[in-house]
Design an enzyme around this catalytic site. Structure first.
Site, PDB file in Angstrom:
ATOM      1  N   SER A  36      -3.220  -4.425   9.070  1.00 41.68           N
ATOM      2  CA  SER A  36      -3.548  -3.225   8.301  1.00 41.68           C
ATOM      3  C   SER A  36      -2.674  -3.146   7.053  1.00 41.68           C
ATOM      4  CB  SER A  36      -3.416  -1.986   9.190  1.00 41.68           C
ATOM      5  OG  SER A  36      -3.882  -0.834   8.544  1.00 41.68           O
ATOM      6  N   HIS A  53      -9.506   2.573   8.799  1.00 40.50           N
ATOM      7  CA  HIS A  53     -10.428   1.449   8.971  1.00 40.50           C
ATOM      8  C   HIS A  53     -11.781   1.892   9.559  1.00 40.50           C
ATOM      9  CE1 HIS A  53      -7.215  -1.143   7.743  1.00 40.50           C
ATOM     10  NE2 HIS A  53      -6.440  -0.597   8.653  1.00 40.50           N
TER      11      HIS A  53
END
Length: 308
Positions: free
Chosen positions: A89, A193
């Site tokens: 991430s 996300h």
């Protein structure tokens, strides 16, 4: 072959930067970054409480700064040959700095804008993320979709992270997929996300236009599909789009295996990704940089698992 990895949001803990700032030159370096991005990284990394560093706009630059600082203490990243880097991430921005795609200040500037944009997107609806421990991935994904949740992180080693509204996550806690042992809420402030982050993508794309990325100096593995990326322009494009798309760390680890990885070092605040690697990549040596006390062992691992 050695892989250097950087953790994502949720890995931060109060005071985790304190010992690192005691290293020669570290405090001055962090002070310069703080001035550049308008955020007191030293304060948040040493004195702030858990709620303060849970704030997305704070946590993300803090994690990237910690990763770059601890890697610099380890040594010259470009000298780790042949060298593979990846991040989970927001850790992808840290990895981009390791690979020379972005210089340190550019990486911190980008992540500061990323954190602010994602915090703003997260404020629209109360959302969050929870890790599913155990279970069959296919069964879990189908169950999440039934509840309206997104499998935002497919981490491998039996771990999937669900993201969605707090109501959806509460329903998940009451109705776990078959085989899942536990549902663990994560220390993040939004459904990252997922489609909830779509507004942040446009803002990050605007910020990216001001940067001049270089091509990676070492092998860079992307969260999007676990593939290696050869150009700086594509790395930057993927960093922008990945904000609203699932993290496929399982595919990154598959690529590590294909590349012949023999050791993994996770930069500060390490632990999460090495934990996954221990289960998914048996036989691969792992080391997490939690404090400067880990540096000597890390340097030994570098020497053992790199080649000229």
């Amino acid at each position: 072959m050695l892989v250097l990895v950087a953790p994502g949001q949720g890995a931060q803990t109060p005071g985790f930067l304190t010992d690192w700032l005691a290293l020669p030159g570290a405090a001055d370096r962090v002070a310069a970054w703080s001035d550049a991005i308008g955020l007191d990284l030293a304060h948040f990394g040493t004195k702030a409480d858990a709620d303060e560093i849970r704030d997305t706009s704070v946590a993300q630059p803090l994690l990237v700064a910690a990763g770059i600082l601890s890697a610099a203490a380890l040594g010259d990243i470009a000298g780790i040959a042949p060298g593979v880097v990846a991040g989970h991430s927001v850790g992808e921005i840290t990895a981009a700095a390791f690979a020379g795609v972005l210089d340190d200040t550019a990486a911190l500037t980008l992540v500061r804008r990323r954190g602010l944009a994602m915090a703003e997107a997260a404020a629209v609806t109360e959302t969050g993320m929870s890790a599913l421990l155990g279970g069959d991935p296919e069964v879990s994904v189908a169950h999440l979709e039934k509840l309206g949740l997104t499998p935002a992180n497919v981490n491998g080693a039996g771990q999937i992270v669900a993201a969605g509204t707090m109501e959806q996550l509460a329903a998940l806690n009451e109705d776990k997929p078959e085989g899942v042992r536990k549902v663990v809420p994560l220390k993040v402030a939004g459904a990252f996300h997922t489609h909830h982050m779509a507004p942040a993508v446009d803002k990050l794309a605007e910020a990216a236009k001001t940067l001049a990325p270089a091509d990676p100096k070492v092998t860079y593995v992307s969260n999007k599909d676990g593939q290696t990326v050869a150009t700086g322009a594509e790395v930057l494009e993927r960093l922008v789009g990945q904000v609203a798309n699932p993290v496929r760390w399982d595919l990154c680890m598959e690529t590590f295996k294909e590349l012949g990885v023999t050791a993994i070092i996770e930069v500060c605040p390490g632990g999460t990704l090495t934990g996954l690697a221990k289960r998914a990549l048996p036989g691969v040596k792992t080391l997490a940089l939690k404090s400067p006390d880990d540096l000597d062992a890390a340097r030994e691992l570098v020497a053992e698992h790199t080649q000229a």
